[in-house]
Design an enzyme around this catalytic site. Structure first.
Site, mmCIF file in Angstrom:
data_model
loop_
_atom_site.group_PDB
_atom_site.id
_atom_site.type_symbol
_atom_site.label_atom_id
_atom_site.label_comp_id
_atom_site.label_asym_id
_atom_site.label_seq_id
_atom_site.Cartn_x
_atom_site.Cartn_y
_atom_site.Cartn_z
ATOM 1 N N LYS A 1 75.105 69.834 45.195
ATOM 2 C CA LYS A 1 74.536 68.766 46.006
ATOM 3 C C LYS A 1 74.084 67.689 45.029
ATOM 4 O O LYS A 1 73.143 67.888 44.259
ATOM 5 C CB LYS A 1 73.356 69.265 46.835
ATOM 6 C CG LYS A 1 72.778 68.169 47.705
ATOM 7 C CD LYS A 1 71.633 68.641 48.557
ATOM 8 C CE LYS A 1 70.980 67.438 49.222
ATOM 9 N NZ LYS A 1 69.677 67.762 49.794
ATOM 10 N N GLY B 1 61.753 64.897 53.862
ATOM 11 C CA GLY B 1 60.433 65.470 54.093
ATOM 12 C C GLY B 1 59.581 64.714 55.093
ATOM 13 O O GLY B 1 58.425 65.041 55.303
ATOM 14 N N ALA C 1 68.056 65.540 55.551
ATOM 15 C CA ALA C 1 66.777 64.850 55.379
ATOM 16 C C ALA C 1 66.240 64.218 56.660
ATOM 17 O O ALA C 1 66.950 63.544 57.386
ATOM 18 C CB ALA C 1 66.866 63.775 54.295
ATOM 19 N N ASN D 1 64.974 71.612 55.612
ATOM 20 C CA ASN D 1 64.088 72.361 54.712
ATOM 21 C C ASN D 1 62.630 72.279 55.153
ATOM 22 O O ASN D 1 62.071 73.251 55.657
ATOM 23 C CB ASN D 1 64.236 71.864 53.262
ATOM 24 C CG ASN D 1 63.315 72.613 52.302
ATOM 25 O OD1 ASN D 1 62.952 73.768 52.546
ATOM 26 N ND2 ASN D 1 62.917 71.975 51.230
ATOM 27 N N THR D 2 62.036 71.081 55.002
ATOM 28 C CA THR D 2 60.598 70.931 55.268
ATOM 29 C C THR D 2 60.186 71.490 56.629
ATOM 30 O O THR D 2 59.200 72.216 56.728
ATOM 31 C CB THR D 2 60.203 69.440 55.181
ATOM 32 O OG1 THR D 2 60.619 68.952 53.908
ATOM 33 C CG2 THR D 2 58.714 69.253 55.329
#
Lengths: 256, 375
Positions: free
Chosen positions: A98, A159, A185, A207-208
């Site tokens: 990535k 995030g 994202a 992710n977050t």
């Protein structure tokens, strides 16, 4: 129906990709990743610590179905990215990458110029490159031309959990792309992930929203279902959205 | 240079403005999403005191969103206590009759190995200001020795020239911590009567030189105990705003060192309570969601245990503040007294118990890569 995603000749039955940062501990991370059904997890090269035997993150990612996607987080230009990519290939024994170059440490905005430069070099060196970029349709085409395996445009800043703020541009990217489009994202809730999949994204990376959730394992499961639902809806063809009710006395009635 | 911006402000006016913030200003600062420096003033003002719990909750949420449930760990590695400056709050002050010590290469490695065994990957090299013995050459050599030991090397040393910083960055330096101590220009001279450090403006423009040199991270802060902490932190925020816009490729961190007892030291002129320090930390987080906030072992065990959840992103542990303090001269004179003397292991366990993951490593040295040339 067979609806697998293929990136660089590799088959993925899950369209939910995940990150490994921000979890309170490795065990919760592992459990959440397993609950998410993900088959591709990104790991920051800068967090890999071979000296830390006891708590090595890689031990918790050692599952047959989990493919590692090292990322170059922390680099600021193409040169550093190429250096990091080679390091990652050596450390993690994979040529998947990535590519993320964000010289702006505050909002972690990707640098389009350096990314294109690095992608070109890395593809030539045999890397399977998945670049993290702005939702910029022209950049996506340029990256496609140099041979990246997929593009990863952002929904909103990393995030931020703000969702698909770049929606209009993502639609253009999806329409024009010949390679998989992974929305990365900003996806802060399962509903955002579902919306991305309904639009026709090939996959999403989260992710977050999972790591920082009150219950990361349950949230991972919720994302799994949202991605499946969104994909199913996309394949089933959504009905058109009507902005106005149909008028009971149409203006064109005199024509019939 | 920041000097030009700084000169437009008047300490007393800023102070008055902070102390006249009202409930309404605080509520506005808490409810908006993009906060400016006036909001920051409100958040550090006495008017915000009743909103401490709300601020703490918000700070907790914002920090987790950005940094996750993690705390980064670092260790200070004191290389030298030689110093030509007279600073009347510092144990290393030139007029302090203490045994001076500068570590040799072998001693540096010995100390580094000890820290490495504890698990540390991020090291902060600290010295006084003694350019004859601890000049750029010494620092360069230290980084050269340590870059194979640690993943991330920062320094807290005397201010340098831009080209000197460039040399160290090329060697692998990641961050520079340079605290203004106080932005009260008139009184600055009283605290720093002699030595290069007495030049207020040279220190003030150090972050500019660092930004131009292309450093990855700059740490800012003031020494709490010298002048009104609210006003001093306003100026730190002003400095930060200026730097973020100008050197946008650099990351920033803020520290909140409270004046600690040390030999030959003045009494703090200003005392900040624990409550007020929490308010200050939360105010910084709410003002700037992306900022790294660091807490050292100057603070007590109880305070550090609780601050993990309130906005902090990095911590030192098991620290010694004297050169050779880990393995060589455990009893030699320290810069300040440690307030949390728990072992690294105890602190790690505490972080985990709080539900956070200790992060030892968050960097890799790009040894072959050259530093990005900035405009």
């Amino acid at each position: 129906m067979n609806d697998n995603l293929i990136i660089a000749d590799t088959l993925f039955s899950s369209r939910l990709f995940t990150g490994t940062g921000k979890f309170g501990n490795h065990l919760t991370m592992e459990e959440a990743l397993l609950a998410s059904g993900t088959e591709l997890v990104t790991v920051a090269l800068k967090r890999i610590n071979p000296d830390e035997e006891e708590e090595d993150i890689l031990q918790h990612l050692n599952h047959k179905h989990l493919r590692l996607l090292p990322n170059t987080s922390g680099v600021r230009n193409a040169e550093e990215a190429v250096f990091a990519a080679r390091l990652a290939r050596e450390a993690l024994h994979t040529n998947w990458l990535k590519l993320e170059i964000h010289p702006d440490p505050k909002y972690l905005m990707p640098d389009p110029i350096e990314t294109l430069k690095a992608a070109e070099i890395l593809v030539k060196e045999g890397f399977i490159v998945l670049p993290y970029i702005h939702a910029d349709p022209v950049l996506c085409k340029r990256l496609e031309a140099v041979g990246v395996a997929a593009v990863m445009p952002l929904g909103s800043p990393i995030g931020s959990n703000m969702g698909l703020k770049t929606m209009e541009f993502l639609e253009i990217i999806i329409e024009q792309s010949n390679i998989p489009v992974i929305i990365d994202a900003g996806i802060g809730a399962p509903s955002h992930a579902a919306a991305a999949m309904e639009m026709g994204a090939d996959a999403v990376l989260v992710n977050t929203a999972i790591a920082v959730a009150g219950n990361p394992v349950n949230m991972a499961h919720a994302f799994k279902m949202a991605v499946i639902a969104g994909r199913m809806a996309y394949l089933a063809k959504l009905g058109t959205v009507k902005k106005y009710a149909e008028n009971s006395s149409p203006l064109t009635a005199f024509l019939s | 240079m920041f000097q030009d911006t700084f000169e437009k402000y008047n300490w007393d006016e800023v102070r008055t403005s902070i102390y006249s913030k009202t409930d309404k200003d605080v509520l506005r600062a808490l409810s908006t999403t993009k906060r400016d420096i006036e909001d920051f003033k409100a958040l550090i003002s006495p008017a915000a005191a009743p909103y401490l719990e709300q601020m703490a909750q918000l700070s907790h949420q914002l920090t987790q969103k950005r940094f996750g449930k993690t705390i980064q760990l670092y260790a200070p590695l004191y290389l030298s206590n030689e110093c030509q400056n007279i600073c009347n709050y510092c144990g290393f002050s030139f007029d302090n009759k203490i045994k001076r010590k500068t570590l040799s290469g072998i001693e540096i490695l010995q100390e580094a190995q000890y820290l490495k065994q504890q698990g540390f990957e991020h090291a902060l090299l600290v010295t006084g200001e003694a350019t004859q013995t601890v000049g750029v050459g010494y620092l360069q050599n230290s980084i050269k020795l340590l870059k194979d030991v640690f993943s991330n090397i920062s320094i807290e040393v005397q201010p340098l020239e831009q080209n000197e910083y460039e040399v160290l960055i090329n060697e692998g330096l990641y961050a520079v911590l340079v605290y203004q101590e106080t932005y009260h220009k008139d009184n600055y001279k009283d605290y720093h009567p002699k030595g290069k450090k007495s030049n207020f403006n040279y220190r003030l423009d150090t972050p500019d030189r660092l930004g131009k040199a292309g450093i990855h991270k700059i740490g800012l802060g003031v020494l709490i105990g010298l002048e009104d902490w609210r006003t001093d932190n306003f100026f730190t925020a002003l400095h930060l705003n200026y730097l973020e816009k100008k050197y946008w490729q650099t990351k920033y961190s803020i520290s909140f060192p409270r004046l600690r007892p040390a030999e030959g030291l003045i009494e703090p002129k200003v005392i900040i309570s624990d409550k007020e320090l929490v308010q200050l930390i939360c105010a910084w987080r709410i003002f700037n969601e992306e900022l790294e906030l660091s807490i050292s072992t100057r603070e007590s065990e109880v305070f550090r245990n609780n601050i993990i959840k309130l906005g902090t992103t990095s911590m030192s542990a098991g620290s010694r503040t004297n050169p050779g303090g880990y393995t060589i001269e455990e009893e030699s004179l320290e810069q300040f007294e440690i307030n949390d003397d728990r072992s690294v292991e105890e602190i790690i366990n505490q972080i985990k118990k709080t539900g956070y993951k200790p992060v030892w490593k968050d960097w890799f040295l790009m040894k072959n890569a050259t530093v990005l040339a900035l405009p």
